[in-house]
Design a protein around this motif. Structure first.
Motif, PDB file in Angstrom:
ATOM      1  N   VAL A 143       1.805  -6.945   5.676  1.00 43.70           N
ATOM      2  CA  VAL A 143       1.295  -5.644   5.252  1.00 43.70           C
ATOM      3  C   VAL A 143       2.463  -4.672   5.153  1.00 43.70           C
ATOM      4  CG1 VAL A 143      -0.259  -3.734   5.777  1.00 43.70           C
ATOM      5  CG2 VAL A 143      -0.933  -6.073   6.355  1.00 43.70           C
ATOM      6  N   VAL A 144       2.673  -4.133   3.955  1.00 43.96           N
ATOM      7  CA  VAL A 144       3.767  -3.197   3.711  1.00 43.96           C
ATOM      8  C   VAL A 144       3.156  -1.869   3.278  1.00 43.96           C
ATOM      9  CG1 VAL A 144       5.904  -2.782   2.468  1.00 43.96           C
ATOM     10  CG2 VAL A 144       5.183  -5.126   2.921  1.00 43.96           C
ATOM     11  N   THR A 145       3.274  -0.839   4.109  1.00 40.53           N
ATOM     12  CA  THR A 145       2.718   0.480   3.796  1.00 40.53           C
ATOM     13  C   THR A 145       3.838   1.446   3.413  1.00 40.53           C
ATOM     14  OG1 THR A 145       2.762   1.064   6.141  1.00 40.53           O
ATOM     15  CG2 THR A 145       0.706   0.146   5.279  1.00 40.53           C
ATOM     16  N   ALA A 170      -6.960   4.226   3.756  1.00 39.98           N
ATOM     17  CA  ALA A 170      -6.692   5.595   4.194  1.00 39.98           C
ATOM     18  C   ALA A 170      -7.811   6.557   3.835  1.00 39.98           C
ATOM     19  CB  ALA A 170      -5.376   6.079   3.599  1.00 39.98           C
ATOM     20  N   ARG A 171      -8.628   6.222   2.821  1.00 38.46           N
ATOM     21  CA  ARG A 171      -9.740   7.103   2.455  1.00 38.46           C
ATOM     22  C   ARG A 171     -11.012   6.785   3.218  1.00 38.46           C
ATOM     23  NH1 ARG A 171      -9.204   7.731  -4.166  1.00 38.46           N
ATOM     24  NH2 ARG A 171      -7.079   8.569  -4.166  1.00 38.46           N
ATOM     25  N   MET A 172     -10.910   5.851   4.156  1.00 40.43           N
ATOM     26  CA  MET A 172     -12.079   5.450   4.928  1.00 40.43           C
ATOM     27  C   MET A 172     -11.834   5.529   6.424  1.00 40.43           C
ATOM     28  SD  MET A 172     -13.777   1.630   4.805  1.00 40.43           S
ATOM     29  CE  MET A 172     -14.580   0.931   6.254  1.00 40.43           C
ATOM     30  N   MET A 173     -10.554   5.483   6.834  1.00 38.37           N
ATOM     31  CA  MET A 173     -10.224   5.406   8.261  1.00 38.37           C
ATOM     32  C   MET A 173      -9.068   6.322   8.617  1.00 38.37           C
ATOM     33  SD  MET A 173     -10.328   1.344   9.043  1.00 38.37           S
ATOM     34  CE  MET A 173     -11.760   0.355   8.658  1.00 38.37           C
ATOM     35  N   ASP A 174      -9.049   6.759   9.871  1.00 33.70           N
ATOM     36  CA  ASP A 174      -7.940   7.559  10.365  1.00 33.70           C
ATOM     37  C   ASP A 174      -6.780   6.659  10.780  1.00 33.70           C
ATOM     38  OD1 ASP A 174      -8.621   6.469  12.834  1.00 33.70           O
ATOM     39  OD2 ASP A 174      -9.415   8.329  13.665  1.00 33.70           O
ATOM     40  N   GLU A 175      -5.742   7.270  11.362  1.00 31.79           N
ATOM     41  CA  GLU A 175      -4.537   6.521  11.715  1.00 31.79           C
ATOM     42  C   GLU A 175      -4.813   5.417  12.722  1.00 31.79           C
ATOM     43  OE1 GLU A 175      -4.889   9.744  11.650  1.00 31.79           O
ATOM     44  OE2 GLU A 175      -3.429  10.552  10.236  1.00 31.79           O
ATOM     45  N   THR A 176      -5.659   5.701  13.705  1.00 29.79           N
ATOM     46  CA  THR A 176      -5.947   4.696  14.736  1.00 29.79           C
ATOM     47  C   THR A 176      -6.658   3.495  14.133  1.00 29.79           C
ATOM     48  OG1 THR A 176      -6.111   6.406  16.448  1.00 29.79           O
ATOM     49  CG2 THR A 176      -7.104   4.265  16.931  1.00 29.79           C
ATOM     50  N   ALA A 177      -7.718   3.745  13.375  1.00 28.52           N
ATOM     51  CA  ALA A 177      -8.504   2.658  12.792  1.00 28.52           C
ATOM     52  C   ALA A 177      -7.705   1.889  11.746  1.00 28.52           C
ATOM     53  CB  ALA A 177      -9.790   3.214  12.179  1.00 28.52           C
ATOM     54  N   GLY A 178      -7.029   2.627  10.834  1.00 29.53           N
ATOM     55  CA  GLY A 178      -6.229   1.966   9.817  1.00 29.53           C
ATOM     56  C   GLY A 178      -5.092   1.163  10.411  1.00 29.53           C
ATOM     57  N   GLY A 179      -4.499   1.692  11.497  1.00 22.15           N
ATOM     58  CA  GLY A 179      -3.434   0.958  12.178  1.00 22.15           C
ATOM     59  C   GLY A 179      -3.936  -0.324  12.806  1.00 22.15           C
ATOM     60  N   MET A 180      -5.124  -0.274  13.392  1.00 24.05           N
ATOM     61  CA  MET A 180      -5.724  -1.490  13.965  1.00 24.05           C
ATOM     62  C   MET A 180      -5.931  -2.549  12.886  1.00 24.05           C
ATOM     63  SD  MET A 180      -8.672  -0.469  16.693  1.00 24.05           S
ATOM     64  CE  MET A 180      -8.272   0.289  18.264  1.00 24.05           C
ATOM     65  N   LEU A 181      -6.451  -2.112  11.739  1.00 26.47           N
ATOM     66  CA  LEU A 181      -6.719  -3.056  10.665  1.00 26.47           C
ATOM     67  C   LEU A 181      -5.418  -3.711  10.186  1.00 26.47           C
ATOM     68  CD1 LEU A 181      -8.973  -4.216   8.936  1.00 26.47           C
ATOM     69  CD2 LEU A 181      -8.587  -2.385   7.304  1.00 26.47           C
ATOM     70  N   GLY A 182      -4.361  -2.918  10.065  1.00 28.12           N
ATOM     71  CA  GLY A 182      -3.076  -3.472   9.651  1.00 28.12           C
ATOM     72  C   GLY A 182      -2.542  -4.479  10.648  1.00 28.12           C
ATOM     73  N   ARG A 183      -2.625  -4.149  11.937  1.00 30.83           N
ATOM     74  CA  ARG A 183      -2.132  -5.083  12.963  1.00 30.83           C
ATOM     75  C   ARG A 183      -2.972  -6.357  12.989  1.00 30.83           C
ATOM     76  NH1 ARG A 183      -2.820  -4.046  17.751  1.00 30.83           N
ATOM     77  NH2 ARG A 183      -4.103  -2.140  17.723  1.00 30.83           N
ATOM     78  N   TRP A 184      -4.263  -6.225  12.767  1.00 32.84           N
ATOM     79  CA  TRP A 184      -5.148  -7.392  12.721  1.00 32.84           C
ATOM     80  C   TRP A 184      -4.738  -8.323  11.576  1.00 32.84           C
ATOM     81  CZ3 TRP A 184      -9.176  -9.499  15.466  1.00 32.84           C
ATOM     82  CH2 TRP A 184      -9.989 -10.423  14.791  1.00 32.84           C
ATOM     83  N   CYS A 185      -4.477  -7.751  10.415  1.00 32.42           N
ATOM     84  CA  CYS A 185      -4.074  -8.560   9.263  1.00 32.42           C
ATOM     85  C   CYS A 185      -2.759  -9.281   9.526  1.00 32.42           C
ATOM     86  CB  CYS A 185      -3.940  -7.671   8.023  1.00 32.42           C
ATOM     87  SG  CYS A 185      -5.512  -7.021   7.404  1.00 32.42           S
ATOM     88  N   GLU A 187       0.841  -1.197   0.000  1.00 31.05           N
ATOM     89  CA  GLU A 187       0.000   0.000   0.000  1.00 31.05           C
ATOM     90  C   GLU A 187       0.880   1.253   0.000  1.00 31.05           C
ATOM     91  OE1 GLU A 187      -2.422   2.931  -0.085  1.00 31.05           O
ATOM     92  OE2 GLU A 187      -3.251   0.918  -0.308  1.00 31.05           O
ATOM     93  N   LEU A 188       0.599   2.176  -0.927  1.00 28.53           N
ATOM     94  CA  LEU A 188       1.376   3.401  -1.034  1.00 28.53           C
ATOM     95  C   LEU A 188       1.120   4.351   0.129  1.00 28.53           C
ATOM     96  CD1 LEU A 188       3.317   5.055  -2.817  1.00 28.53           C
ATOM     97  CD2 LEU A 188       1.312   5.946  -4.028  1.00 28.53           C
ATOM     98  N   ALA A 189      -0.100   4.359   0.653  1.00 28.90           N
ATOM     99  CA  ALA A 189      -0.461   5.244   1.773  1.00 28.90           C
ATOM    100  C   ALA A 189       0.176   4.742   3.070  1.00 28.90           C
ATOM    101  CB  ALA A 189      -1.977   5.314   1.918  1.00 28.90           C
ATOM    102  N   PRO A 190       0.181   5.568   4.120  1.00 30.53           N
ATOM    103  CA  PRO A 190       0.796   5.155   5.386  1.00 30.53           C
ATOM    104  C   PRO A 190      -0.038   4.169   6.197  1.00 30.53           C
ATOM    105  CG  PRO A 190      -0.054   7.383   5.555  1.00 30.53           C
ATOM    106  CD  PRO A 190      -0.186   6.997   4.112  1.00 30.53           C
ATOM    107  N   ARG A 191      -1.247   3.839   5.721  1.00 29.84           N
ATOM    108  CA  ARG A 191      -2.091   2.895   6.454  1.00 29.84           C
ATOM    109  C   ARG A 191      -3.078   2.264   5.474  1.00 29.84           C
ATOM    110  NH1 ARG A 191      -3.893   8.057   7.412  1.00 29.84           N
ATOM    111  NH2 ARG A 191      -6.110   8.486   7.041  1.00 29.84           N
ATOM    112  N   MET A 192      -3.703   1.209   5.905  1.00 28.80           N
ATOM    113  CA  MET A 192      -4.744   0.588   5.101  1.00 28.80           C
ATOM    114  C   MET A 192      -5.986   1.477   5.090  1.00 28.80           C
ATOM    115  SD  MET A 192      -4.410  -3.451   6.189  1.00 28.80           S
ATOM    116  CE  MET A 192      -5.634  -3.973   4.961  1.00 28.80           C
TER     117      MET A 192
END
Length: 441
Positions: free
Chosen positions: A200-202, A178-193, A171-176
């Motif tokens: 997961v490579v951001t 990114a157009r739907m979630m903020d840093e906290t939510a996107g970070g949680m999703l990445g850690r879950w995966c 993923e080019l963005a800093p989190r999964m």
């Protein structure tokens, strides 16, 4: 009346059915661009991991559905529109006259300029034929590189995971998402995966795709961090672009998507647009924007059809809403999830248990929200944002205690203004949350 509908996705099919319901004697032609019955692209992941067969992707299960409604369904692609003489030119050579035309041509995947993207084994996941190709390559244990972790990419991720593939997400963005979630939510999703075995490579892009060595994986995917990821399958999911190129010279103006008025009519008389190809009204902002989600396409199709049939129906706006299931973790965002320009925010965070709720307020109205790992509130959040209820004293209560959302929803929907200490308290304890608090922005 002779109606022609270009595009047989959810918007086009809904429009055809709506036209038949309000104009029993009209001629209705529905044109699909693929050699398939009308189907839902959002059903493709279920097809890929085996929950449904190809027939399960079809928008209507009865093979005689369109014949019964006297809707002529044909296949063809549009080569041009003559809005003055009201004619549609198809790639088949057929010229179709129309009285009213609906453009519901949807979107197509963006193909990034990656060297080697034309190699066998590099696919998108947008058409039923794409799904068939992915099924041939995505075997259990096969290494797969998924390029893009937006909303569509994350849906594809779920399907590949359930097939048992060994997945690397780039993923080019800093989190999964990114157009739907903020840093906290996107970070949680990445850690879950990652906890589920997905790499997961951001902040990383794909630089090249080369053929693999004999006897090894089919492909080698080069990354901007200098590493390579082996893959038998590389799926590109980096975004979509509206299908509007055939409108050059038609008099239909296009921005990012087709420009429409409040009745979904374009700048050319008697031509309407609906779905992923047009810029409808965002309920939260009041502006014409791209909202490429299936519920919006269905809503557009219905409203456009009513207006084509002379039943004036103003489009008051669609709610930008996304709900995502990623390997068992449900996440969602609604409305102005990034917050209003002048507003306040309330949060609940439980990092250890992958739970998060964020509420965005403007005045005493809820205008946006995000949730991770919390599904009980989805309907209430949508209801409060979509209706624009004034929360009164409940706004301050929710800023202090977001977990009291259920109480607030029941109270305001029943017209109870007070959120004082005598208000009935539903048992939704805050225990387990890392912090709860309110901020202004």
């Amino acid at each position: 009346m002779n109606y022609v509908i270009l595009g047989a996705g959810p918007a086009g099919v809904t429009a055809a059915e709506t036209l038949r319901s309000v104009d029993p004697n009209a001629s209705i032609t529905l044109i699909g661009g693929e050699p398939e019955p009308p189907y839902s692209r959002m059903a493709l992941p279920y097809y890929i991991y085996g929950k449904i067969d190809e027939g399960g992707t079809y928008l209507r299960q009865d093979p005689e559905h369109y014949d019964k409604l006297r809707i002529r369904y044909i296949m063809g692609r549009c080569g041009g529109v003559d809005s003055r003489d009201k004619k549609l030119y198809l790639s088949t050579g057929e010229v179709l006259p129309y009285d009213k035309l609906l453009i519901a041509t949807g979107a197509s995947p963006i193909m990034p300029p990656i060297p080697g993207a034309n190699h066998e084994g590099v696919e998108t996941c947008w058409t039923l034929d794409d799904g068939r190709k992915i099924l041939e390559l995505a075997e259990k244990g096969s290494p797969v590189v998924l390029v893009g972790a937006g909303f569509i990419g994350s849906i594809i991720l779920e399907a590949l995971y359930l097939r048992g593939c060994k997945i690397t997400v780039v993923e080019l963005a800093p989190r999964m998402v990114a157009r739907m979630m903020d840093e906290t939510a996107g970070g949680m999703l990445g850690r879950w995966c990652e906890a589920k075995g997905v790499r997961v490579v951001t902040n990383t892009r794909v630089t090249n795709i080369d053929k693999g060595e004999d006897g090894g994986p089919r492909l080698k995917v080069g990354l901007s961090d200098g590493t390579e990821a082996p893959a038998d399958l590389c799926v590109l999911a980096v975004g979509v672009r509206s299908n509007t190129g055939f409108l050059v010279g038609s008099g239909v103006k296009v921005n990012t998507g087709i420009i429409v008025d409040d009745y979904l009519e374009t700048t050319a008389p008697d031509i309407y647009a609906a779905g992923d190809c047009c810029e409808g009204i965002d309920l939260s902002t009041g502006k014409h924007e791209m909202l490429a989600i299936q519920p919006v396409a269905v809503e557009h199709g219905r409203i456009a059809a009513l207006n084509m049939a002379g039943r004036q129906h103003k489009h008051r706006g669609s709610l930008n809403m996304n709900v995502l299931d990623t390997m068992g973790l449900i996440s969602s965002s609604f409305g102005l999830w990034q917050g209003a320009q002048v507003g306040q925010t309330a949060k609940l965070v439980d990092e250890d248990n992958f739970k998060y709720m964020k509420l965005e307020f403007e005045g005493d109205q809820l205008v946006g929200a995000q949730c991770v790992g919390m599904t009980d509130h989805v309907g209430m959040l949508r209801g409060l944002i979509q209706t624009g209820f004034h929360l009164g004293e409940w706004k301050d209560t929710l800023l202090r205690s977001p977990e009291r959302l259920r109480e607030a929803y029941i109270a305001v929907s029943q017209g109870a203004p007070s959120a004082g200490p005598m208000a009935p308290h539903v048992n939704t304890p805050r225990d387990g949350y890392g912090h709860a608090g309110a901020t202004g922005h």
